[in-house]
Design a protein around this motif. Structure first.
Motif, PDB file in Angstrom:
ATOM      1  N   UNK A   3       0.867  -1.091   0.061  1.00  0.00           N
ATOM      2  CA  UNK A   3       0.063  -0.004  -0.134  1.00  0.00           C
ATOM      3  C   UNK A   3       0.781   1.252   0.037  1.00  0.00           C
ATOM      4  N   UNK A   4       2.000   1.228   0.111  1.00  0.00           N
ATOM      5  CA  UNK A   4       3.004   2.178   0.167  1.00  0.00           C
ATOM      6  C   UNK A   4       3.123   2.752  -1.233  1.00  0.00           C
ATOM      7  N   UNK A   5       3.004   4.035  -1.518  1.00  0.00           N
ATOM      8  CA  UNK A   5       3.119   4.805  -2.946  1.00  0.00           C
ATOM      9  C   UNK A   5       4.570   4.676  -3.480  1.00  0.00           C
ATOM     10  N   UNK A  10       3.880   9.189  -4.724  1.00  0.00           N
ATOM     11  CA  UNK A  10       3.721  10.232  -3.467  1.00  0.00           C
ATOM     12  C   UNK A  10       4.174  11.735  -3.824  1.00  0.00           C
ATOM     13  N   UNK A  11       5.117  11.694  -4.861  1.00  0.00           N
ATOM     14  CA  UNK A  11       5.248  13.070  -5.105  1.00  0.00           C
ATOM     15  C   UNK A  11       4.483  13.740  -5.928  1.00  0.00           C
ATOM     16  N   UNK A  12       3.640  13.231  -6.717  1.00  0.00           N
ATOM     17  CA  UNK A  12       2.455  13.744  -7.382  1.00  0.00           C
ATOM     18  C   UNK A  12       1.297  14.000  -6.331  1.00  0.00           C
ATOM     19  N   UNK A  13       1.044  13.041  -5.628  1.00  0.00           N
ATOM     20  CA  UNK A  13       0.061  13.084  -4.399  1.00  0.00           C
ATOM     21  C   UNK A  13       0.193  14.634  -3.931  1.00  0.00           C
ATOM     22  N   UNK A  82       0.179  11.268   2.322  1.00  0.00           N
ATOM     23  CA  UNK A  82       1.616  11.368   2.396  1.00  0.00           C
ATOM     24  C   UNK A  82       2.118  12.246   3.542  1.00  0.00           C
ATOM     25  N   UNK A  83       3.124  11.806   4.233  1.00  0.00           N
ATOM     26  CA  UNK A  83       3.800  12.686   5.298  1.00  0.00           C
ATOM     27  C   UNK A  83       5.136  12.964   4.903  1.00  0.00           C
ATOM     28  N   UNK A  84       5.584  14.177   5.049  1.00  0.00           N
ATOM     29  CA  UNK A  84       7.310  14.499   4.678  1.00  0.00           C
ATOM     30  C   UNK A  84       7.538  15.080   6.075  1.00  0.00           C
ATOM     31  N   UNK A  85       8.874  15.148   6.560  1.00  0.00           N
ATOM     32  CA  UNK A  85       9.374  15.650   7.255  1.00  0.00           C
ATOM     33  C   UNK A  85      10.763  16.093   7.017  1.00  0.00           C
ATOM     34  N   UNK A  86      11.172  17.284   7.323  1.00  0.00           N
ATOM     35  CA  UNK A  86      12.361  17.779   6.719  1.00  0.00           C
ATOM     36  C   UNK A  86      12.647  19.110   7.649  1.00  0.00           C
ATOM     37  N   UNK A  87      13.954  19.601   7.073  1.00  0.00           N
ATOM     38  CA  UNK A  87      14.477  20.779   7.840  1.00  0.00           C
ATOM     39  C   UNK A  87      13.986  22.132   7.027  1.00  0.00           C
ATOM     40  N   UNK A  88      13.631  23.146   7.897  1.00  0.00           N
ATOM     41  CA  UNK A  88      13.527  24.533   7.120  1.00  0.00           C
ATOM     42  C   UNK A  88      14.872  24.915   6.610  1.00  0.00           C
ATOM     43  N   UNK A 138       0.585   6.095   2.086  1.00  0.00           N
ATOM     44  CA  UNK A 138      -0.100   4.861   1.953  1.00  0.00           C
ATOM     45  C   UNK A 138      -1.299   5.370   1.107  1.00  0.00           C
ATOM     46  N   UNK A 139      -1.703   4.184   0.405  1.00  0.00           N
ATOM     47  CA  UNK A 139      -2.715   4.401  -0.767  1.00  0.00           C
ATOM     48  C   UNK A 139      -3.600   3.068  -0.414  1.00  0.00           C
ATOM     49  N   UNK A 140      -4.790   3.321   0.240  1.00  0.00           N
ATOM     50  CA  UNK A 140      -5.430   2.215   0.669  1.00  0.00           C
ATOM     51  C   UNK A 140      -6.416   1.596  -0.337  1.00  0.00           C
ATOM     52  N   UNK A 141      -6.248   2.142  -1.641  1.00  0.00           N
ATOM     53  CA  UNK A 141      -6.794   1.613  -2.795  1.00  0.00           C
ATOM     54  C   UNK A 141      -6.188   0.299  -3.284  1.00  0.00           C
ATOM     55  N   UNK A 142      -4.800   0.520  -3.076  1.00  0.00           N
ATOM     56  CA  UNK A 142      -3.879  -0.971  -3.523  1.00  0.00           C
ATOM     57  C   UNK A 142      -4.335  -2.014  -2.621  1.00  0.00           C
TER      58      UNK A 142
END
Length: 145
Positions: A3-5, A10-13, A82-88, A138-142
Protein backbone atom coordinates in the motif's frame (compact mmCIF):
# COMPACT_ATOMS: atom_id res chain seq x y z
CA UNK A 1 1.25 -5.48 -3.60
CA UNK A 2 2.23 -2.90 -0.99
CA UNK A 3 0.00 0.00 0.00
CA UNK A 4 3.07 2.25 0.08
CA UNK A 5 3.15 4.73 -2.80
CA UNK A 6 6.04 4.78 -5.24
CA UNK A 7 8.32 7.83 -5.29
CA UNK A 8 6.47 9.18 -8.33
CA UNK A 9 3.03 8.51 -6.81
CA UNK A 10 3.82 10.19 -3.50
CA UNK A 11 5.40 13.23 -5.13
CA UNK A 12 2.43 13.66 -7.49
CA UNK A 13 0.02 13.27 -4.56
CA UNK A 14 1.86 15.86 -2.44
CA UNK A 15 1.90 18.25 -5.42
CA UNK A 16 -1.91 18.11 -5.64
CA UNK A 17 -4.14 20.81 -4.18
CA UNK A 18 -4.81 19.62 -0.65
CA UNK A 19 -4.87 21.27 2.73
CA UNK A 20 -1.68 20.32 4.54
CA UNK A 21 -1.55 19.57 8.25
CA UNK A 22 1.68 21.00 9.64
CA UNK A 23 3.26 19.87 12.90
CA UNK A 24 6.19 21.43 14.70
CA UNK A 25 7.69 20.58 18.08
CA UNK A 26 6.06 22.44 20.96
CA UNK A 27 7.89 24.59 23.44
CA UNK A 28 8.28 21.83 26.04
CA UNK A 29 6.62 21.54 29.39
CA UNK A 30 3.16 20.05 29.34
CA UNK A 31 2.36 20.93 25.72
CA UNK A 32 2.64 18.67 22.71
CA UNK A 33 3.48 19.57 19.12
CA UNK A 34 1.65 22.43 17.43
CA UNK A 35 -0.48 21.00 14.61
CA UNK A 36 -2.60 23.04 12.23
CA UNK A 37 -3.96 23.10 8.68
CA UNK A 38 -2.44 25.37 6.04
CA UNK A 39 -1.99 26.03 2.35
CA UNK A 40 1.27 24.81 0.85
CA UNK A 41 2.98 24.35 -2.51
CA UNK A 42 5.19 21.50 -3.66
CA UNK A 43 6.76 20.62 -7.01
CA UNK A 44 7.98 17.02 -7.49
CA UNK A 45 11.65 16.75 -6.65
CA UNK A 46 11.77 20.17 -5.01
CA UNK A 47 10.99 21.86 -1.74
CA UNK A 48 7.62 22.71 -0.30
CA UNK A 49 6.70 26.14 0.98
CA UNK A 50 3.98 27.79 2.99
CA UNK A 51 3.19 31.23 4.39
CA UNK A 52 2.34 32.10 7.98
CA UNK A 53 2.38 35.10 10.27
CA UNK A 54 6.00 36.11 10.88
CA UNK A 55 5.44 36.72 14.59
CA UNK A 56 2.97 33.90 15.25
CA UNK A 57 3.66 31.20 17.84
CA UNK A 58 3.85 28.71 14.96
CA UNK A 59 6.58 30.74 13.21
CA UNK A 60 8.54 31.10 16.45
CA UNK A 61 8.39 27.35 17.08
CA UNK A 62 9.42 26.58 13.49
CA UNK A 63 12.44 28.88 13.80
CA UNK A 64 13.38 27.24 17.11
CA UNK A 65 12.93 23.64 15.93
CA UNK A 66 14.30 24.14 12.43
CA UNK A 67 12.20 21.16 11.23
CA UNK A 68 8.56 20.44 10.51
CA UNK A 69 6.29 17.60 9.42
CA UNK A 70 3.47 18.00 6.94
CA UNK A 71 0.70 15.53 6.14
CA UNK A 72 -1.53 15.73 3.06
CA UNK A 73 -4.45 13.34 2.66
CA UNK A 74 -7.69 12.85 0.79
CA UNK A 75 -11.08 12.71 2.53
CA UNK A 76 -12.79 10.15 0.31
CA UNK A 77 -12.20 6.41 -0.12
CA UNK A 78 -9.91 4.95 -1.11
CA UNK A 79 -7.97 6.90 1.51
CA UNK A 80 -4.45 8.04 0.72
CA UNK A 81 -1.88 10.14 2.54
CA UNK A 82 1.67 11.40 2.28
CA UNK A 83 3.67 12.69 5.22
CA UNK A 84 7.00 14.47 4.84
CA UNK A 85 9.44 15.66 7.47
CA UNK A 86 12.49 17.80 6.97
CA UNK A 87 14.52 20.90 7.69
CA UNK A 88 13.53 24.48 7.07
CA UNK A 89 15.99 25.61 4.40
CA UNK A 90 15.02 29.27 4.09
CA UNK A 91 12.69 31.89 5.54
CA UNK A 92 11.72 34.85 3.38
CA UNK A 93 10.54 37.88 5.35
CA UNK A 94 8.38 39.42 4.23
CA UNK A 95 6.74 36.70 2.16
CA UNK A 96 6.97 37.50 -1.55
CA UNK A 97 3.85 38.75 -3.30
CA UNK A 98 4.29 36.21 -6.12
CA UNK A 99 4.31 33.27 -3.70
CA UNK A 100 1.35 34.66 -1.75
CA UNK A 101 -0.61 35.15 -4.99
CA UNK A 102 0.27 31.65 -6.22
CA UNK A 103 -1.03 30.09 -2.99
CA UNK A 104 -4.18 32.22 -2.88
CA UNK A 105 -5.05 31.45 -6.51
CA UNK A 106 -4.18 27.76 -6.09
CA UNK A 107 -6.62 27.33 -3.20
CA UNK A 108 -9.27 29.97 -3.91
CA UNK A 109 -9.16 30.58 -7.65
CA UNK A 110 -8.43 33.94 -9.30
CA UNK A 111 -11.37 36.03 -8.09
CA UNK A 112 -11.53 34.90 -4.46
CA UNK A 113 -7.73 34.69 -4.38
CA UNK A 114 -7.43 38.34 -5.38
CA UNK A 115 -10.01 39.33 -2.75
CA UNK A 116 -8.04 37.41 -0.12
CA UNK A 117 -4.78 39.08 -1.19
CA UNK A 118 -6.34 42.55 -0.96
CA UNK A 119 -7.75 41.80 2.49
CA UNK A 120 -4.40 40.55 3.84
CA UNK A 121 -2.08 43.06 2.13
CA UNK A 122 0.53 44.50 4.43
CA UNK A 123 0.27 41.81 7.10
CA UNK A 124 3.59 40.59 8.52
CA UNK A 125 3.96 37.24 6.76
CA UNK A 126 6.92 34.92 6.31
CA UNK A 127 7.48 32.28 3.63
CA UNK A 128 9.01 29.04 4.94
CA UNK A 129 10.84 26.61 2.62
CA UNK A 130 11.17 22.95 3.67
CA UNK A 131 13.21 20.16 2.08
CA UNK A 132 11.38 16.81 2.44
CA UNK A 133 13.88 14.30 3.84
CA UNK A 134 11.70 11.55 5.27
CA UNK A 135 8.55 10.30 3.56
CA UNK A 136 5.70 8.08 4.67
CA UNK A 137 2.75 7.23 2.42
CA UNK A 138 -0.16 4.89 1.94
CA UNK A 139 -2.73 4.29 -0.75
CA UNK A 140 -5.51 2.14 0.69
CA UNK A 141 -6.86 1.57 -2.81
CA UNK A 142 -3.94 -0.77 -3.43
CA UNK A 143 -4.78 -4.29 -2.33
CA UNK A 144 -2.08 -6.11 -0.41
CA UNK A 145 -1.29 -9.57 -1.75
Amino acid sequence: MSQVMSVEERQAFLAGVRIGVLSVAGDGGDRGPVTMPLWYRYEPGGELYFVTGATSRKAELIREAGRVSLCAHNDDPPYRYVTVEGPVTAIDEPAGEAERAELAHRYLGPELGDRYLRSTHGEGLALFHVRPEHWCSADFGKRPE
